[in-house]
Design an enzyme around this catalytic site. Sequence first.
Site, mmCIF file in Angstrom:
data_model
loop_
_atom_site.group_PDB
_atom_site.id
_atom_site.type_symbol
_atom_site.label_atom_id
_atom_site.label_comp_id
_atom_site.label_asym_id
_atom_site.label_seq_id
_atom_site.Cartn_x
_atom_site.Cartn_y
_atom_site.Cartn_z
ATOM 1 N N GLN A 101 -24.556 75.558 -18.667
ATOM 2 C CA GLN A 101 -24.778 76.262 -19.940
ATOM 3 C C GLN A 101 -24.494 75.316 -21.116
ATOM 4 O OE1 GLN A 101 -26.046 79.339 -20.234
ATOM 5 N NE2 GLN A 101 -25.941 79.296 -22.458
ATOM 6 N N ASP B 194 -33.247 74.741 -15.142
ATOM 7 C CA ASP B 194 -33.472 74.763 -16.593
ATOM 8 C C ASP B 194 -34.670 73.890 -16.980
ATOM 9 O OD1 ASP B 194 -31.998 76.328 -18.382
ATOM 10 O OD2 ASP B 194 -30.206 75.095 -18.141
ATOM 11 N N LYS C 243 -26.768 86.259 -16.726
ATOM 12 C CA LYS C 243 -27.499 85.487 -15.711
ATOM 13 C C LYS C 243 -26.966 85.824 -14.328
ATOM 14 C CE LYS C 243 -28.621 81.663 -18.794
ATOM 15 N NZ LYS C 243 -28.219 80.389 -19.379
HETATM 16 N N1 GUN Z 1 -28.050 77.468 -24.186
HETATM 17 C C1 GUN Z 1 -28.975 78.116 -24.940
HETATM 18 N N2 GUN Z 1 -30.131 78.253 -24.259
HETATM 19 C C2 GUN Z 1 -29.928 77.692 -23.061
HETATM 20 C C3 GUN Z 1 -30.752 77.530 -21.901
HETATM 21 O O1 GUN Z 1 -31.926 77.926 -21.854
HETATM 22 N N3 GUN Z 1 -30.181 76.894 -20.855
HETATM 23 C C4 GUN Z 1 -28.901 76.438 -20.888
HETATM 24 N N4 GUN Z 1 -28.430 75.810 -19.820
HETATM 25 N N5 GUN Z 1 -28.120 76.566 -21.941
HETATM 26 C C5 GUN Z 1 -28.626 77.196 -23.013
#
Ligand code: GUN
Length: 300
Positions: free
Chosen positions: A99, A122, A55
């Site tokens: 995350q 998100d 990311k």
């Molecule tokens: N963990 C697995 N998928 C995601 C996601 O799309 N966003 C976040 N913040 N954590 C994750």
Amino acid sequence: MAEASIIDGKAFAASLRKSVSRQVATLQELHGITPGLAVILVGEDPASQVYVRNKGRSTVEVGMNSFEHNLPNDIDQETLLALIRQLNNDPLVHGILVQLPLPNQICEDVVLDAINPEKDVDGFHVINAGRLATGGKGLTPCTPRGCLMMLKKWLGDLSGKRALVLGRSNIVGKPMAQLLLRESCTVTIAHSRTRNLADECRRADILVAAVGRPRMVSGDWVKPGATIIDVGINRVPDTRPGAAEGKMRLVGDVDFGSALYVAGAITPVPGGVGPMTIACLLANTITAVCNTAGVDEPEV
Ligand code: GUN
């Protein structure tokens, strides 16, 4: 037998990242704003570390600022909430992502709902989930947004199509169903307690699989000509001839080998939905900049 078309998520994602780069340049030129995305990682889960690194790299590649915060696994909830409050008030930070998963001592809902909804890239805040469900303008979770983009590019108008979403998570299944409903699909959400799952799948013109069960959907569950979006990313032992002993590989929730001869189009794993998720995170960050700065989203 004819093979399904392969929906190339990598190519879709590359094109979306290019559009986002142009939007970043426009925001800098017209408003002097450099979009900033803050990502918080708690602990040292290897899969999460990989996601966060990817990311950060993609964020910088499109010209945005990336702010990474790595916190120890035993951090207390209040310290994490204090960091979120600080980022909520930081004018250089337009998007905030925590995350998941978080360690057990931390309540996920409390943390997600502490993020300013306008910076919630998100789309997990209860306000954004509510906006999605009620037809308002808000930030949409990245994976479902990416799936919908691919479906619309591939199929055009989705109105009236039967869509089956396999999985009911807050991250994928539920928001995916809401997005398909917005497009006037007839939507079914199937899950572990669904009866006659194979029959439900066979009725679907669009099948989105997001259950995390390797190769659960076999070709004989698929309606001929259906469009399949496979969200699953499962690590399994590589038993293909010639594979080294102990080698692992990634497979989806759909048995690609058999579905390929029944479906009309299908996303591969890897190279399907995965690349689109990060590209959509960047697109959501543009939306967040425009929300927080009160400017129009630049044309792409
Ligand atoms: N963990 C697995 N998928 C995601 C996601 O799309 N966003 C976040 N913040 N954590 C994750």
